[in-house]
Design a protein around this motif. Sequence first.
Motif, PDB file in Angstrom:
ATOM      1  N   ARG A   4       0.821  -1.221   0.000  1.00 26.89           N
ATOM      2  CA  ARG A   4       0.000   0.000   0.000  1.00 26.89           C
ATOM      3  C   ARG A   4       0.854   1.270   0.000  1.00 26.89           C
ATOM      4  NH1 ARG A   4      -5.332  -0.539   0.271  1.00 26.89           N
ATOM      5  NH2 ARG A   4      -6.147  -2.602   0.789  1.00 26.89           N
ATOM      6  N   GLY A   5       2.161   1.107  -0.132  1.00 28.34           N
ATOM      7  CA  GLY A   5       3.038   2.264  -0.277  1.00 28.34           C
ATOM      8  C   GLY A   5       3.211   3.095   0.967  1.00 28.34           C
ATOM      9  N   LEU A   6       3.060   2.486   2.136  1.00 28.76           N
ATOM     10  CA  LEU A   6       3.146   3.243   3.371  1.00 28.76           C
ATOM     11  C   LEU A   6       4.566   3.361   3.914  1.00 28.76           C
ATOM     12  CD1 LEU A   6       0.047   3.020   3.327  1.00 28.76           C
ATOM     13  CD2 LEU A   6       0.129   2.653   5.790  1.00 28.76           C
ATOM     14  N   LEU A   7       5.504   2.587   3.380  1.00 28.35           N
ATOM     15  CA  LEU A   7       6.865   2.615   3.904  1.00 28.35           C
ATOM     16  C   LEU A   7       7.723   3.586   3.099  1.00 28.35           C
ATOM     17  CD1 LEU A   7       7.484  -1.189   4.567  1.00 28.35           C
ATOM     18  CD2 LEU A   7       6.683   0.571   6.163  1.00 28.35           C
ATOM     19  N   ILE A   8       8.379   4.482   3.789  1.00 28.05           N
ATOM     20  CA  ILE A   8       9.223   5.489   3.130  1.00 28.05           C
ATOM     21  C   ILE A   8      10.636   5.445   3.701  1.00 28.05           C
ATOM     22  CG2 ILE A   8       7.312   7.033   2.563  1.00 28.05           C
ATOM     23  CD1 ILE A   8       8.068   8.703   5.041  1.00 28.05           C
ATOM     24  N   ASP A   9      11.610   5.799   2.853  1.00 30.22           N
ATOM     25  CA  ASP A   9      13.002   5.850   3.294  1.00 30.22           C
ATOM     26  C   ASP A   9      13.173   6.930   4.351  1.00 30.22           C
ATOM     27  OD1 ASP A   9      13.671   3.870   1.488  1.00 30.22           O
ATOM     28  OD2 ASP A   9      14.221   5.297  -0.096  1.00 30.22           O
ATOM     29  N   GLN A  10      14.046   6.642   5.302  1.00 31.27           N
ATOM     30  CA  GLN A  10      14.284   7.597   6.380  1.00 31.27           C
ATOM     31  C   GLN A  10      15.755   7.544   6.765  1.00 31.27           C
ATOM     32  OE1 GLN A  10      13.696  10.344   7.734  1.00 31.27           O
ATOM     33  NE2 GLN A  10      11.737   9.932   8.755  1.00 31.27           N
ATOM     34  N   ARG A  11      16.220   8.569   7.458  1.00 31.61           N
ATOM     35  CA  ARG A  11      17.569   8.594   8.002  1.00 31.61           C
ATOM     36  C   ARG A  11      17.536   9.297   9.345  1.00 31.61           C
ATOM     37  NH1 ARG A  11      21.893  11.021   4.756  1.00 31.61           N
ATOM     38  NH2 ARG A  11      22.872  11.645   6.718  1.00 31.61           N
ATOM     39  N   ALA A  12      18.550   9.045  10.130  1.00 33.00           N
ATOM     40  CA  ALA A  12      18.655   9.686  11.444  1.00 33.00           C
ATOM     41  C   ALA A  12      20.065  10.227  11.593  1.00 33.00           C
ATOM     42  CB  ALA A  12      18.347   8.679  12.553  1.00 33.00           C
ATOM     43  N   ASP A  13      20.168  11.510  11.865  1.00 36.91           N
ATOM     44  CA  ASP A  13      21.461  12.160  12.094  1.00 36.91           C
ATOM     45  C   ASP A  13      21.623  12.378  13.590  1.00 36.91           C
ATOM     46  OD1 ASP A  13      22.286  12.512   9.302  1.00 36.91           O
ATOM     47  OD2 ASP A  13      20.586  13.879   9.184  1.00 36.91           O
ATOM     48  N   LEU A  14      22.596  11.688  14.162  1.00 38.73           N
ATOM     49  CA  LEU A  14      22.750  11.679  15.612  1.00 38.73           C
ATOM     50  C   LEU A  14      24.140  12.147  16.010  1.00 38.73           C
ATOM     51  CD1 LEU A  14      21.235   8.126  16.244  1.00 38.73           C
ATOM     52  CD2 LEU A  14      20.011  10.316  16.360  1.00 38.73           C
ATOM     53  N   MET A  15      24.230  12.679  17.224  1.00 43.34           N
ATOM     54  CA  MET A  15      25.504  13.081  17.800  1.00 43.34           C
ATOM     55  C   MET A  15      25.784  12.185  18.992  1.00 43.34           C
ATOM     56  SD  MET A  15      28.090  15.339  17.784  1.00 43.34           S
ATOM     57  CE  MET A  15      27.489  16.881  17.026  1.00 43.34           C
ATOM     58  N   THR A  16      26.874  11.431  18.952  1.00 45.85           N
ATOM     59  CA  THR A  16      27.219  10.531  20.041  1.00 45.85           C
ATOM     60  C   THR A  16      27.775  11.324  21.219  1.00 45.85           C
ATOM     61  OG1 THR A  16      29.487  10.178  19.288  1.00 45.85           O
ATOM     62  CG2 THR A  16      27.776   8.732  18.379  1.00 45.85           C
ATOM     63  N   PRO A  17      27.816  10.722  22.400  1.00 45.15           N
ATOM     64  CA  PRO A  17      28.336  11.424  23.579  1.00 45.15           C
ATOM     65  C   PRO A  17      29.780  11.890  23.426  1.00 45.15           C
ATOM     66  CG  PRO A  17      27.080   9.503  24.244  1.00 45.15           C
ATOM     67  CD  PRO A  17      27.228   9.420  22.764  1.00 45.15           C
ATOM     68  N   ASP A  18      30.568  11.224  22.571  1.00 51.68           N
ATOM     69  CA  ASP A  18      31.939  11.674  22.353  1.00 51.68           C
ATOM     70  C   ASP A  18      32.033  12.615  21.151  1.00 51.68           C
ATOM     71  OD1 ASP A  18      31.279   9.675  20.622  1.00 51.68           O
ATOM     72  OD2 ASP A  18      33.148   8.563  20.803  1.00 51.68           O
ATOM     73  N   ARG A  19      30.894  13.245  20.827  1.00 54.40           N
ATOM     74  CA  ARG A  19      30.800  14.316  19.831  1.00 54.40           C
ATOM     75  C   ARG A  19      31.109  13.840  18.416  1.00 54.40           C
ATOM     76  NH1 ARG A  19      27.658  17.640  21.821  1.00 54.40           N
ATOM     77  NH2 ARG A  19      28.378  19.219  20.330  1.00 54.40           N
ATOM     78  N   LYS A  20      30.745  12.626  18.101  1.00 58.27           N
ATOM     79  CA  LYS A  20      30.906  12.112  16.750  1.00 58.27           C
ATOM     80  C   LYS A  20      29.547  12.041  16.073  1.00 58.27           C
ATOM     81  CE  LYS A  20      35.024   9.309  17.723  1.00 58.27           C
ATOM     82  NZ  LYS A  20      35.590   7.934  17.735  1.00 58.27           N
ATOM     83  N   GLN A  21      29.511  12.469  14.832  1.00 50.73           N
ATOM     84  CA  GLN A  21      28.274  12.435  14.061  1.00 50.73           C
ATOM     85  C   GLN A  21      28.069  11.039  13.483  1.00 50.73           C
ATOM     86  OE1 GLN A  21      25.860  14.567  13.344  1.00 50.73           O
ATOM     87  NE2 GLN A  21      26.590  16.571  14.019  1.00 50.73           N
ATOM     88  N   ILE A  22      26.844  10.544  13.596  1.00 52.31           N
ATOM     89  CA  ILE A  22      26.476   9.275  12.970  1.00 52.31           C
ATOM     90  C   ILE A  22      25.266   9.520  12.080  1.00 52.31           C
ATOM     91  CG2 ILE A  22      25.639   6.928  13.320  1.00 52.31           C
ATOM     92  CD1 ILE A  22      27.051   6.781  15.906  1.00 52.31           C
ATOM     93  N   ALA A  23      25.384   9.151  10.820  1.00 54.90           N
ATOM     94  CA  ALA A  23      24.263   9.251   9.885  1.00 54.90           C
ATOM     95  C   ALA A  23      23.754   7.843   9.620  1.00 54.90           C
ATOM     96  CB  ALA A  23      24.709   9.922   8.596  1.00 54.90           C
ATOM     97  N   LEU A  24      22.585   7.528  10.160  1.00 55.05           N
ATOM     98  CA  LEU A  24      22.004   6.198   9.991  1.00 55.05           C
ATOM     99  C   LEU A  24      21.001   6.231   8.842  1.00 55.05           C
ATOM    100  CD1 LEU A  24      21.384   5.317  13.736  1.00 55.05           C
ATOM    101  CD2 LEU A  24      23.193   4.458  12.276  1.00 55.05           C
ATOM    102  N   SER A  25      21.185   5.338   7.899  1.00 54.54           N
ATOM    103  CA  SER A  25      20.274   5.271   6.754  1.00 54.54           C
ATOM    104  C   SER A  25      20.043   3.808   6.409  1.00 54.54           C
ATOM    105  CB  SER A  25      20.853   6.043   5.561  1.00 54.54           C
ATOM    106  OG  SER A  25      22.081   5.472   5.156  1.00 54.54           O
ATOM    107  N   GLY A  26      19.375   3.582   5.274  1.00 54.79           N
ATOM    108  CA  GLY A  26      19.130   2.205   4.870  1.00 54.79           C
ATOM    109  C   GLY A  26      17.965   1.572   5.601  1.00 54.79           C
ATOM    110  N   PHE A  27      17.040   2.390   6.111  1.00 50.06           N
ATOM    111  CA  PHE A  27      15.851   1.842   6.769  1.00 50.06           C
ATOM    112  C   PHE A  27      14.635   2.650   6.348  1.00 50.06           C
ATOM    113  CE2 PHE A  27      17.403   5.103   9.683  1.00 50.06           C
ATOM    114  CZ  PHE A  27      16.260   5.718  10.163  1.00 50.06           C
TER     115      PHE A  27
END
Length: 253
Positions: free
Chosen positions: A177-200
């Motif tokens: 039914r086309g309800l699933l869409i690509d998404q990403r999450a841009d997060l900052m870890t406690p040691d100040r490192k950027q993590i870009a999570l995708s593929g979900f």
Amino acid sequence: MTDEAVAAGAPPAMPLLYKRPTPVTLERHKDLKIRQKRNYSYAASAHAVPAVLDEIPLLSGHYPLVFTPGDNPALVALLGLRPEESLVVNKDGSFEPGWPIPAYLTRYPFMLVPVPQDDRMILVMEEDSNVVAQDGDHPLFENGQGSKHGQEVMNYCMAFNRSVEQTQAFCKELNDRGLLIDQRADLMTPDRKQIALSGFRIVDEQKLNELPDEVFIAWRRKNWVGIIYAHLLSLSRWNNLLRLAGERVAAND
């Protein structure tokens, strides 16, 4: 899988965690016993595990729950922020206190697999001494036949397989039914490192609200609507994983 991906599109050759499962037999496993207190080190590198509908309300309070890409999406619980790193399994193999343990990890090292030519299922197991060993607590066999605990394992695996089938139907319907869409999450870890999570992917709430009334009602009767909102609520749980990541960094300092 890249550092930015949380789920791979192609299925593995073996189910996650399993390497060389073997059929459970009296001849081979008569002396093995299930450990009452298991060591979860087998899941230390699992940053995402399959989830089933029955457990979504419980898991959604702790883990982000997302869908894999591809034509046959699966619902997974995220256990970490980086590939091959689980934040809920501690160095000593204990599970993070207070966090619910996904059924996929509880079922391990057992699973039911089909024998197509016989139209039946057989119980197999990964011979992992962290969970099953001669010095364990609950025997798989007693007096030359399956024990009470062995039957409980079989029942659990049967129930898990039924939940997997229901979950697959749920995911297929969302995808069709086309309800699933690509998404990403841009997060900052406690040691100040950027993590870009995708593929979900996640459920598009706007498209959900545009469903025909008869579809929405049918889904509500199946409790799918509640599952979808539990999934959407779980997307606020990234901070839970960031907190665990921070505690791990602090412990290593």
